[in-house]
Design a protein around this motif. Structure first.
Motif, PDB file in Angstrom:
ATOM      1  N   GLY A   1      93.652 -68.363-132.580  1.00 43.48           N
ATOM      2  CA  GLY A   1      94.016 -68.192-131.174  1.00 43.48           C
ATOM      3  C   GLY A   1      95.496 -67.913-130.996  1.00 43.48           C
ATOM      4  O   GLY A   1      95.890 -67.064-130.184  1.00 43.48           O
ATOM      5  N   ILE A   2      96.334 -68.592-131.768  1.00 38.36           N
ATOM      6  CA  ILE A   2      97.776 -68.359-131.700  1.00 38.36           C
ATOM      7  C   ILE A   2      98.111 -66.961-132.212  1.00 38.36           C
ATOM      8  O   ILE A   2      98.877 -66.223-131.577  1.00 38.36           O
ATOM      9  CB  ILE A   2      98.534 -69.430-132.514  1.00 38.36           C
ATOM     10  N   ALA A   3      97.541 -66.592-133.366  1.00 34.60           N
ATOM     11  CA  ALA A   3      97.815 -65.273-133.947  1.00 34.60           C
ATOM     12  C   ALA A   3      97.398 -64.155-133.007  1.00 34.60           C
ATOM     13  O   ALA A   3      98.114 -63.162-132.832  1.00 34.60           O
ATOM     14  CB  ALA A   3      97.098 -65.137-135.293  1.00 34.60           C
TER      15      ALA A   3
ATOM     16  N   LYS B   1      94.461 -74.607-123.323  1.00 32.43           N
ATOM     17  CA  LYS B   1      95.872 -74.859-123.607  1.00 32.43           C
ATOM     18  C   LYS B   1      96.561 -73.596-124.102  1.00 32.43           C
ATOM     19  O   LYS B   1      97.689 -73.283-123.702  1.00 32.43           O
ATOM     20  CB  LYS B   1      96.004 -75.973-124.643  1.00 32.43           C
ATOM     21  N   LEU B   2      95.891 -72.852-124.986  1.00 26.58           N
ATOM     22  CA  LEU B   2      96.463 -71.602-125.483  1.00 26.58           C
ATOM     23  C   LEU B   2      96.638 -70.593-124.352  1.00 26.58           C
ATOM     24  O   LEU B   2      97.618 -69.837-124.321  1.00 26.58           O
ATOM     25  CB  LEU B   2      95.571 -71.011-126.581  1.00 26.58           C
ATOM     26  N   HIS B   3      95.686 -70.584-123.431  1.00 29.12           N
ATOM     27  CA  HIS B   3      95.785 -69.685-122.276  1.00 29.12           C
ATOM     28  C   HIS B   3      97.020 -70.022-121.440  1.00 29.12           C
ATOM     29  O   HIS B   3      97.774 -69.123-121.030  1.00 29.12           O
ATOM     30  CB  HIS B   3      94.522 -69.804-121.419  1.00 29.12           C
ATOM     31  N   LYS B   4      97.248 -71.296-121.200  1.00 32.50           N
ATOM     32  CA  LYS B   4      98.405 -71.727-120.417  1.00 32.50           C
ATOM     33  C   LYS B   4      99.712 -71.469-121.165  1.00 32.50           C
ATOM     34  O   LYS B   4     100.760 -71.239-120.545  1.00 32.50           O
ATOM     35  CB  LYS B   4      98.274 -73.195-120.055  1.00 32.50           C
ATOM     36  N   LEU B   5      99.652 -71.501-122.494  1.00 32.46           N
ATOM     37  CA  LEU B   5     100.850 -71.284-123.313  1.00 32.46           C
ATOM     38  C   LEU B   5     101.116 -69.804-123.597  1.00 32.46           C
ATOM     39  O   LEU B   5     102.093 -69.486-124.276  1.00 32.46           O
ATOM     40  CB  LEU B   5     100.714 -72.029-124.650  1.00 32.46           C
TER      41      LEU B   5
ATOM     42  N   SER C   1      95.784 -63.109-123.067  1.00 37.26           N
ATOM     43  CA  SER C   1      95.477 -64.448-123.540  1.00 37.26           C
ATOM     44  C   SER C   1      94.073 -64.431-124.132  1.00 37.26           C
ATOM     45  O   SER C   1      93.299 -63.489-123.916  1.00 37.26           O
ATOM     46  CB  SER C   1      95.541 -65.450-122.390  1.00 37.26           C
ATOM     47  N   VAL C   2      93.729 -65.470-124.873  1.00 37.47           N
ATOM     48  CA  VAL C   2      92.394 -65.536-125.471  1.00 37.47           C
ATOM     49  C   VAL C   2      91.324 -65.414-124.391  1.00 37.47           C
ATOM     50  O   VAL C   2      90.372 -64.636-124.533  1.00 37.47           O
ATOM     51  CB  VAL C   2      92.211 -66.852-126.252  1.00 37.47           C
ATOM     52  N   LEU C   3      91.462 -66.147-123.301  1.00 38.83           N
ATOM     53  CA  LEU C   3      90.452 -66.121-122.236  1.00 38.83           C
ATOM     54  C   LEU C   3      90.288 -64.730-121.642  1.00 38.83           C
ATOM     55  O   LEU C   3      89.169 -64.235-121.471  1.00 38.83           O
ATOM     56  CB  LEU C   3      90.821 -67.117-121.131  1.00 38.83           C
ATOM     57  N   ASP C   4      91.401 -64.089-121.292  1.00 46.25           N
ATOM     58  CA  ASP C   4      91.322 -62.770-120.653  1.00 46.25           C
ATOM     59  C   ASP C   4      90.838 -61.701-121.619  1.00 46.25           C
ATOM     60  O   ASP C   4      90.088 -60.799-121.231  1.00 46.25           O
ATOM     61  CB  ASP C   4      92.685 -62.392-120.067  1.00 46.25           C
ATOM     62  N   TRP C   5      91.283 -61.785-122.878  1.00 53.59           N
ATOM     63  CA  TRP C   5      90.851 -60.790-123.869  1.00 53.59           C
ATOM     64  C   TRP C   5      89.343 -60.869-124.052  1.00 53.59           C
ATOM     65  O   TRP C   5      88.638 -59.857-124.033  1.00 53.59           O
ATOM     66  CB  TRP C   5      91.561 -61.035-125.201  1.00 53.59           C
ATOM     67  N   VAL C   6      88.832 -62.067-124.244  1.00 50.08           N
ATOM     68  CA  VAL C   6      87.405 -62.252-124.485  1.00 50.08           C
ATOM     69  C   VAL C   6      86.583 -61.854-123.259  1.00 50.08           C
ATOM     70  O   VAL C   6      85.571 -61.151-123.382  1.00 50.08           O
ATOM     71  CB  VAL C   6      87.116 -63.714-124.866  1.00 50.08           C
ATOM     72  N   ALA C   7      87.009 -62.269-122.073  1.00 49.56           N
ATOM     73  CA  ALA C   7      86.263 -61.926-120.860  1.00 49.56           C
ATOM     74  C   ALA C   7      86.192 -60.409-120.682  1.00 49.56           C
ATOM     75  O   ALA C   7      85.131 -59.857-120.365  1.00 49.56           O
ATOM     76  CB  ALA C   7      86.922 -62.576-119.644  1.00 49.56           C
ATOM     77  N   THR C   8      87.310 -59.733-120.898  1.00 48.42           N
ATOM     78  CA  THR C   8      87.344 -58.276-120.751  1.00 48.42           C
ATOM     79  C   THR C   8      86.449 -57.597-121.767  1.00 48.42           C
ATOM     80  O   THR C   8      85.704 -56.663-121.440  1.00 48.42           O
ATOM     81  CB  THR C   8      88.787 -57.759-120.901  1.00 48.42           C
ATOM     82  N   HIS C   9      86.488 -58.070-122.997  1.00 47.10           N
ATOM     83  CA  HIS C   9      85.698 -57.395-124.036  1.00 47.10           C
ATOM     84  C   HIS C   9      84.205 -57.663-123.882  1.00 47.10           C
ATOM     85  O   HIS C   9      83.382 -56.780-124.153  1.00 47.10           O
ATOM     86  CB  HIS C   9      86.177 -57.818-125.420  1.00 47.10           C
ATOM     87  N   ARG C  10      83.857 -58.852-123.470  1.00 48.71           N
ATOM     88  CA  ARG C  10      82.433 -59.111-123.231  1.00 48.71           C
ATOM     89  C   ARG C  10      81.912 -58.282-122.064  1.00 48.71           C
ATOM     90  O   ARG C  10      80.751 -57.819-122.088  1.00 48.71           O
ATOM     91  CB  ARG C  10      82.222 -60.606-122.965  1.00 48.71           C
ATOM     92  N   LYS C  11      82.744 -58.077-121.059  1.00 44.75           N
ATOM     93  CA  LYS C  11      82.339 -57.211-119.950  1.00 44.75           C
ATOM     94  C   LYS C  11      82.171 -55.773-120.445  1.00 44.75           C
ATOM     95  O   LYS C  11      81.231 -55.073-120.037  1.00 44.75           O
ATOM     96  CB  LYS C  11      83.387 -57.265-118.836  1.00 44.75           C
TER      97      LYS C  11
ATOM     98  N   ILE D   1     106.775 -64.646-125.348  1.00 42.27           N
ATOM     99  CA  ILE D   1     108.231 -64.661-125.549  1.00 42.27           C
ATOM    100  C   ILE D   1     108.553 -64.878-127.023  1.00 42.27           C
ATOM    101  O   ILE D   1     109.465 -64.251-127.584  1.00 42.27           O
ATOM    102  CB  ILE D   1     108.880 -65.759-124.683  1.00 42.27           C
ATOM    103  N   THR D   2     107.783 -65.742-127.678  1.00 43.27           N
ATOM    104  CA  THR D   2     107.997 -66.020-129.100  1.00 43.27           C
ATOM    105  C   THR D   2     107.832 -64.758-129.937  1.00 43.27           C
ATOM    106  O   THR D   2     108.656 -64.475-130.823  1.00 43.27           O
ATOM    107  CB  THR D   2     107.002 -67.084-129.590  1.00 43.27           C
ATOM    108  N   THR D   3     106.765 -63.991-129.681  1.00 43.62           N
ATOM    109  CA  THR D   3     106.519 -62.794-130.489  1.00 43.62           C
ATOM    110  C   THR D   3     107.567 -61.708-130.236  1.00 43.62           C
ATOM    111  O   THR D   3     107.796 -60.851-131.084  1.00 43.62           O
ATOM    112  CB  THR D   3     105.097 -62.244-130.217  1.00 43.62           C
ATOM    113  N   ILE D   4     108.237 -61.777-129.077  1.00 42.02           N
ATOM    114  CA  ILE D   4     109.307 -60.830-128.773  1.00 42.02           C
ATOM    115  C   ILE D   4     110.612 -61.231-129.459  1.00 42.02           C
ATOM    116  O   ILE D   4     111.318 -60.397-130.041  1.00 42.02           O
ATOM    117  CB  ILE D   4     109.527 -60.744-127.251  1.00 42.02           C
TER     118      ILE D   4
END
Length: 313
Positions: free
Chosen positions: A95-97, A174-178, A105-115, A184-187
């Motif tokens: 999830g972090i990677a 928690k990952l979604h909120k983070l 975010s994990v939630l948005d990515w998964v929701a979009t792809h399942r749709k 910012i970290t990956t930037i």
């Protein structure tokens, strides 16, 4: 360009999603799309003799692999399709990677792809290249839409509807909120690493250019190419209800995701490149996880299942 004559038939009726993207999110998408493109355009003259060092190659390469596999193995095959089950530490790492790829975010990515899978290449698909029709101009416009135009659509895939399992998972919430912190970290991380490895401000600048802008831009466009190119061009080997295709030259940079036809024919399969000569690096990583005991209940393809889905010659 070969364009399929008939338009995809009717599919499930799309349902309105009550959630909307904020203006700030759309502006952020614009920056994320534009900045890496500018970086890629200027990459060659920037690197000509003085703007690229071994530290830049290592930083960009390692982060590309980590975040790329975070998308393919984590966001896609594990979280979206349940191709395998992961022990909790591996689940969190994936999830972090995936979040560090700075796609969603994990939630948005998964929701979009399942749709996308529910309405694949039909009305309701968030990013079908067949959105505007089947003629040359319509498909050309559709390719641009499927590649990155859809990111600016105000509708957001409903998380509770398309990812109810993850909405109930406290680790994923928690990952979604983070996600802003991880973005910012990956930037920032490549610049910090570049500065530490070279002990120079110049190393920090080149680390940011190659490790942040170019790396993120390349990964994004490879990911988006699966949405666009792999639904118009390439080879169809397995039966599917949409226009998914295999594009061999994207197999390495996409870690096996461009063997897209089998994926849409059998979405929960852990290996997308299941035929002879089809390199699938993501499947190889899942195999390592399985042998280490970190992943289990892996849904590997079987000869019988593949034969049942093959298009008759």
């Amino acid at each position: 360009m070969t364009v399929v004559a008939e338009r995809p038939g009717p599919g499930p009726k799309p349902e309105a999603d009550p959630e909307r993207k904020t203006r700030a999110e759309i502006i952020t998408f614009g920056v994320v799309v534009a900045a890496p493109l500018i970086a890629l355009i200027t990459a060659i003259p920037f690197a000509w003799g003085w703007g690229l060092g071994w530290s830049d190659i290592v930083i960009a390469g390692v982060l590309y692999v980590i975040t790329g596999l975070g998308v393919t193995v984590g966001l896609h095959r594990h979280f979206t399709h349940g191709s395998f089950k992961a022990r909790r530490p591996l689940k969190i790492v994936l999830g972090i990677a995936g979040s560090l790829a700075m796609e969603m975010s994990v939630l948005d990515w998964v929701a979009t792809h399942r749709k996308h899978h529910k309405f694949s290449d039909k009305d309701g698909d968030p990013h079908s290249p067949w959105r505007f029709g089947t003629g040359f101009r319509a498909v050309s416009k559709g390719l641009l839409w499927a590649h990155m135009g859809w990111l600016f659509e105000t509708d957001r895939a409903n998380r509770e509807k398309y990812a109810p399992d993850l909405v109930k998972d406290p680790d994923i919430v928690k990952l979604h909120k983070l996600f802003p912190v991880l973005a910012i970290t990956t930037i920032v991380l490549p610049a910090v690493l570049g500065g530490l490895l070279t002990l120079s401000w110049w190393g920090m600048a080149t680390g940011f250019f190659w490790g942040t802008l170019v790396r993120i831009g390349l990964l994004h466009h490879v990911t988006w190419s699966i949405n666009s190119i792999c639904h118009v061009f390439g080879e169809e080997v397995f039966e599917s209800r949409d226009k998914s295709r295999n594009v061999w030259w994207l197999a390495i940079p996409s870690f096996g995701e461009s063997w897209h036809n089998l994926h849409h024919s059998d979405p929960t399969c852990a290996r997308h490149g299941a035929l002879k000569g089809q390199i699938d690096l993501s499947a190889g990583v899942i195999r390592w996880f399985e042998k280490a005991g970190w992943a289990y209940d892996v849904r590997w393809p079987t000869p019988e299942r593949l034969a049942a889905k093959r298009i008759a010659a």
